[in-house]
Each structure stands twice: as C-alpha cells, then as structure tokens.
Design a protein around this motif. Sequence first.
Motif, PDB file in Angstrom:
ATOM      1  N   PRO A  14       0.842  -1.205   0.000  1.00 30.51           N
ATOM      2  CA  PRO A  14       0.000   0.000   0.000  1.00 30.51           C
ATOM      3  C   PRO A  14       0.875   1.252   0.000  1.00 30.51           C
ATOM      4  O   PRO A  14       1.997   1.243   0.500  1.00 30.51           O
ATOM      5  CB  PRO A  14      -0.800  -0.116   1.303  1.00 30.51           C
ATOM      6  N   GLU A  15       0.344   2.281  -0.597  1.00 27.81           N
ATOM      7  CA  GLU A  15       1.048   3.552  -0.640  1.00 27.81           C
ATOM      8  C   GLU A  15       1.252   4.076   0.777  1.00 27.81           C
ATOM      9  O   GLU A  15       0.315   4.077   1.576  1.00 27.81           O
ATOM     10  CB  GLU A  15       0.253   4.583  -1.443  1.00 27.81           C
ATOM     11  N   ALA A  16       2.447   4.490   1.056  1.00 30.82           N
ATOM     12  CA  ALA A  16       2.718   5.106   2.362  1.00 30.82           C
ATOM     13  C   ALA A  16       2.332   6.571   2.269  1.00 30.82           C
ATOM     14  O   ALA A  16       2.657   7.241   1.284  1.00 30.82           O
ATOM     15  CB  ALA A  16       4.191   4.967   2.707  1.00 30.82           C
ATOM     16  N   PRO A  17       1.635   7.061   3.268  1.00 37.79           N
ATOM     17  CA  PRO A  17       1.259   8.473   3.213  1.00 37.79           C
ATOM     18  C   PRO A  17       2.500   9.354   3.333  1.00 37.79           C
ATOM     19  O   PRO A  17       3.496   8.964   3.924  1.00 37.79           O
ATOM     20  CB  PRO A  17       0.344   8.647   4.429  1.00 37.79           C
ATOM     21  N   GLU A  18       2.398  10.524   2.734  1.00 36.87           N
ATOM     22  CA  GLU A  18       3.506  11.471   2.865  1.00 36.87           C
ATOM     23  C   GLU A  18       3.589  11.913   4.315  1.00 36.87           C
ATOM     24  O   GLU A  18       2.575  11.978   5.012  1.00 36.87           O
ATOM     25  CB  GLU A  18       3.269  12.677   1.959  1.00 36.87           C
ATOM     26  N   PRO A  19       4.801  12.226   4.771  1.00 40.64           N
ATOM     27  CA  PRO A  19       4.919  12.690   6.154  1.00 40.64           C
ATOM     28  C   PRO A  19       4.203  14.025   6.325  1.00 40.64           C
ATOM     29  O   PRO A  19       4.185  14.855   5.419  1.00 40.64           O
ATOM     30  CB  PRO A  19       6.423  12.830   6.368  1.00 40.64           C
ATOM     31  N   SER A  20       3.627  14.198   7.495  1.00 41.36           N
ATOM     32  CA  SER A  20       2.922  15.446   7.773  1.00 41.36           C
ATOM     33  C   SER A  20       3.934  16.584   7.882  1.00 41.36           C
ATOM     34  O   SER A  20       5.112  16.357   8.179  1.00 41.36           O
ATOM     35  CB  SER A  20       2.138  15.326   9.076  1.00 41.36           C
ATOM     36  N   PRO A  21       3.483  17.814   7.659  1.00 39.46           N
ATOM     37  CA  PRO A  21       4.393  18.958   7.815  1.00 39.46           C
ATOM     38  C   PRO A  21       5.015  19.018   9.217  1.00 39.46           C
ATOM     39  O   PRO A  21       6.174  19.387   9.371  1.00 39.46           O
ATOM     40  CB  PRO A  21       3.510  20.174   7.546  1.00 39.46           C
ATOM     41  N   ASP A  22       4.236  18.617  10.236  1.00 42.71           N
ATOM     42  CA  ASP A  22       4.774  18.626  11.601  1.00 42.71           C
ATOM     43  C   ASP A  22       5.918  17.630  11.737  1.00 42.71           C
ATOM     44  O   ASP A  22       6.942  17.914  12.354  1.00 42.71           O
ATOM     45  CB  ASP A  22       3.687  18.289  12.623  1.00 42.71           C
ATOM     46  N   ARG A  23       5.732  16.435  11.170  1.00 47.36           N
ATOM     47  CA  ARG A  23       6.778  15.412  11.236  1.00 47.36           C
ATOM     48  C   ARG A  23       8.035  15.889  10.512  1.00 47.36           C
ATOM     49  O   ARG A  23       9.152  15.710  10.997  1.00 47.36           O
ATOM     50  CB  ARG A  23       6.285  14.105  10.631  1.00 47.36           C
TER      51      ARG A  23
END
Length: 170
Positions: free
Chosen positions: A89-98
């Motif tokens: 499955p596609e990994a979500p992009e990291p959040s701006p906070d991360r």
Amino acid sequence: MGTSDDFDAFYAATSARVLHQVYAVCGDLGEAQDVVQEAYARAWTRWSSLSSYDSPEAWVRTVAWRLAANRWRSVRRWLTARARLGPPPEAPEPSPDRVAVLAALRRLPESQRRVVVLHYLSDLPISEIAETTGMPAGTVKVYLSRARTALAPLLAADDERKDSDVSTHP
C-alpha cells in the motif's frame, strides 16, 4: 597450515579473477562484489584447512556462485509473492509537523538526538537510555535538557511560519 600472509597473497592473486567470473554469471557488479566478499570472508575463517586444498580459488568461486544463486532464489520468491499479493500500500507522505520535527532533530548534535529519540519516540526511561547508550543517567538528563532548549526555538519558528502562511492564504 596457512598464515594470514598466505591468505593475503591468495586474495591479492585471485580476487579480481573471481569477481569477474561471478560478475559474468550474475550480471550485477554490486551483487558480485557482495557475494565475492562474503565468499572470501568465509574462506578466511577456514583458511587453516582451505589453504591445503588443491584449488582454494575453486572453493571460493563455488561459494560465491552459490551465494549469488541463493540471492536470486530469494529475489524470485519475493517477486512471486509480490505478484500474488500486489504492490504494498502507498505510504502516506509525512505530515508537515513530522518534517519540521525531523529537520529540527537533524540540527542537534548526534548524542542529544539519540537520547531525544530514545526518550520521546521510543518511550524509554532515563535508566534504560543510560544502559543502552553507556552514558551515565545524569548525562542523559543533561542531553535531554539541552536538546529541549535547542528544539524549542526551532519548532516555535516553524509554528510561526505555518501561522503566517495561514494568515496570508485565505
């Protein structure tokens, strides 16, 4: 009984030839280098008996070929499994906070970064961090304190940038 000097001479005389042969068989230079290195490491551990063989080079070459074949079998099994199961499955992009936290962590000295990650991301207590890193518990506490002090303005600056982006974009 072979000596380390004997092995060094054997390696110098044969390694390029074995590498070329294995590369010709597997077609991938990096893979060939890995398996030849592993084959010579195994030869080194057996050198006292291997040095008396008629052709230690043939032994190394055979081991390298078998290692390459085992890797190809593993890759083939992985490809078969992937074909059966489909792509991961596609990994979500990291959040701006991360992204901001990781960028701030990179600005810390390695020792401080290590204790922050162990404490805040791995939830380890001070005593376990001290045991894991070999640092006294007092040093771990000092590094955590210094890291928090260094991270605060870095993360606050990122929060201010986000706030200004929100206010300028309706």
